[in-house]
Design an enzyme around this catalytic site. Structure first.
Site, PDB file in Angstrom:
ATOM      1  N   HIS A 208      -3.073   2.668 -22.906  1.00  0.00           N
ATOM      2  CA  HIS A 208      -2.253   3.691 -22.250  1.00  0.00           C
ATOM      3  C   HIS A 208      -2.928   5.047 -22.107  1.00  0.00           C
ATOM      4  CE1 HIS A 208      -1.455   4.858 -26.402  1.00  0.00           C
ATOM      5  NE2 HIS A 208      -0.963   5.980 -25.965  1.00  0.00           N
TER       6      HIS A 208
HETATM    7  N1  UDP Z   1       4.143   0.218 -30.676  1.00  0.00           N
HETATM    8  C1  UDP Z   1       5.401  -0.346 -30.498  1.00  0.00           C
HETATM    9  N2  UDP Z   1       5.595  -1.196 -29.430  1.00  0.00           N
HETATM   10  C2  UDP Z   1       4.607  -1.502 -28.549  1.00  0.00           C
HETATM   11  C3  UDP Z   1       3.329  -0.904 -28.738  1.00  0.00           C
HETATM   12  C4  UDP Z   1       3.143  -0.039 -29.810  1.00  0.00           C
HETATM   13  O1  UDP Z   1       6.324  -0.102 -31.285  1.00  0.00           O
HETATM   14  O2  UDP Z   1       4.847  -2.276 -27.600  1.00  0.00           O
HETATM   15  C5  UDP Z   1       3.947   1.150 -31.822  1.00  0.00           C
HETATM   16  C6  UDP Z   1       2.704   0.909 -32.673  1.00  0.00           C
HETATM   17  O3  UDP Z   1       2.961   0.022 -33.735  1.00  0.00           O
HETATM   18  C7  UDP Z   1       2.386   2.305 -33.194  1.00  0.00           C
HETATM   19  C8  UDP Z   1       2.880   3.211 -32.104  1.00  0.00           C
HETATM   20  O4  UDP Z   1       3.746   2.438 -31.288  1.00  0.00           O
HETATM   21  O5  UDP Z   1       3.129   2.570 -34.359  1.00  0.00           O
HETATM   22  C9  UDP Z   1       1.718   3.750 -31.323  1.00  0.00           C
HETATM   23  O6  UDP Z   1       2.163   4.356 -30.198  1.00  0.00           O
HETATM   24  P1  UDP Z   1       1.197   4.710 -28.981  1.00  0.00           P
HETATM   25  O7  UDP Z   1       0.109   3.694 -28.898  1.00  0.00           O
HETATM   26  O8  UDP Z   1       2.101   4.910 -27.822  1.00  0.00           O
HETATM   27  O9  UDP Z   1       0.665   6.145 -29.349  1.00  0.00           O
HETATM   28  P2  UDP Z   1      -0.603   6.702 -30.118  1.00  0.00           P
HETATM   29  O10 UDP Z   1      -0.593   6.137 -31.501  1.00  0.00           O
HETATM   30  O11 UDP Z   1      -1.823   6.345 -29.327  1.00  0.00           O
HETATM   31  O12 UDP Z   1      -0.349   8.174 -30.120  1.00  0.00           O
END
Ligand code: UDP
Length: 362
Positions: A208
């Site tokens: 993403h």
């Molecule tokens: N996650 C979720 N459902 C999904 C994909 C990811 O609940 O389909 C959770 C994942 O376990 C993690 C969090 O979302 O805890 C990460 O979010 P994201 O990748 O959007 O953000 P980042 O961590 O890159 O800021």
């Protein structure tokens, strides 16, 4: 003793996952009253539907419903709406987590109104200023009064930027508090069976980051690698709305992939826990796979979470399709790594944060 009112401002999925343990810790202590303010930054219903239930989060005290828009529109709109809330409620402290736009916007307004700011997950740096999150991290940290680091690299980065040591506290990783507190409930999820998969017999991919999904020239080869990997074993791809939209607009082929909508936290945790391999550009997933002992290949050139490489299961593989393909083959040929617990990723980070706040705000 006077109670201290803490306003916790959150706006997107990773924020909700991190704030739960902090909120319940603060609410369990008579010293604090804590309110949960949702900016509404994440407006996609499919991504926010089950998150409160999954995480056992109380309903927000306020939802500012800012909705989508460009980074600039969103930040400005959050600032305008949060200012009204701060003027009305005059909290003793603003507490923000992570690196999303809501984090930065709330911190900017709090500083204007002389409300002290606590930043959880402070000091993480990718050293890549083309990442919107990196700018959010740098600015929020520079405005904060209490900086809570999740790993030692965060402390080093803050000291190198001239942040006084007295403002920095090494308290551990709140996202892991949530993971450890949810693992038993996640074990009841039937997501693996529902998707027709077998334990350790599939790969999970998430993409993403704007740098990976915004241009079809970058996204198409990355999807191509996932399709190639799907010849080895099923590849589940819970597609972020942004990514799905980009794929469809550019007519990128997705056959071979098990494309599903973003999953609820408990389902996703279960899916990661049973996976053979994760392919991702997410920050949080690099940390979660470290604790779960699942190999993680990060499709980025850098990470702001180096402990996941030094001690965890993470490996940076960049975005070159041939390099990623070779790393997938290598990883699948090896046994699963042991899970490892970086320092203070022990499920007690929120309690340490509350301890510090009780002390410093006395
Ligand atoms: N996650 C979720 N459902 C999904 C994909 C990811 O609940 O389909 C959770 C994942 O376990 C993690 C969090 O979302 O805890 C990460 O979010 P994201 O990748 O959007 O953000 P980042 O961590 O890159 O800021």
């Amino acid at each position: 003793m006077r109670q201290l009112s803490v306003a916790c401002v959150v706006g997107a999925r990773p924020n909700f996952i991190k704030i739960g343990p902090i909120l319940s810790e603060l609410r369990s202590r008579p010293r604090f009253t804590a309110s949960l303010i949702h900016t509404g930054q994440h407006y996609s219903p499919e991504m926010s539907a089950s998150i409160f239930e999954d995480l056992g989060l109380p309903a927000p005290d306020l939802n500012l419903e800012v909705g989508g828009g460009s980074i600039t529109t969103q930040t400005a709109e959050i600032m305008l709406r949060i200012e009204r809330v701060f003027l009305e409620r005059r909290p003793d402290l603003l507490l923000v987590v992570g690196d999303v736009n809501s984090t930065l916007a709330a911190a900017l307004v709090a500083v204007r109104h002389r409300i002290p700011v606590a930043h959880v997950e402070a000091g993480l740096r990718s050293f890549d200023r083309t990442m919107p999150e990196e700018i959010n991290r740098i600015v929020t940290d520079s405005l904060s009064d209490y900086l809570f680091a999740s790993e030692r690299a965060g402390i080093r980065n803050l000291l190198a930027e001239g942040v006084p040591e007295a403002k920095i506290f090494f308290t551990g990783n709140v996202m892991i508090d949530t993971l450890l507190g949810s693992r038993r409930r996640a074990a009841c999820s039937d997501v693996v069976e529902r998707l027709g998969l077998a334990s350790r017999g599939y790969i999970v991919a998430t993409l993403h980051r704007p740098s990976n999904v915004d241009s079809p020239e970058t996204l198409a080869p990355l999807i191509g690698v996932l399709r190639q990997a799907s010849r080895r074993m099923p590849v589940v791809f819970p597609a972020h709305p942004r990514t799905r939209q980009r794929m469809e607009a550019a007519g990128i082929r997705q056959d071979g992939l098990l494309l599903v909508p973003p999953l609820g936290y408990l389902d996703f945790l279960r899916l990661m826990d049973q996976a053979r391999l994760m392919l991702t550009d997410s920050g949080g997933i690099q940390e979660e796979t470290t604790i779960l002992g699942v190999p993680c290949l990060t499709l980025r050139e850098n990470t702001e979470r180096p402990v996941t490489i030094e001690q965890g299961t993470n490996r940076l593989v960049g975005t070159d399709p041939a390099t990623i393909g070779a790393a997938i083959e290598e990883t699948l040929a090896r046994d699963l790594p042991a899970s490892n617990t970086p320092e203070l990723w022990d499920g007690r980070a929120a309690a340490r944060i509350a301890d510090v706040l009780e002390r410093v705000m006395a």
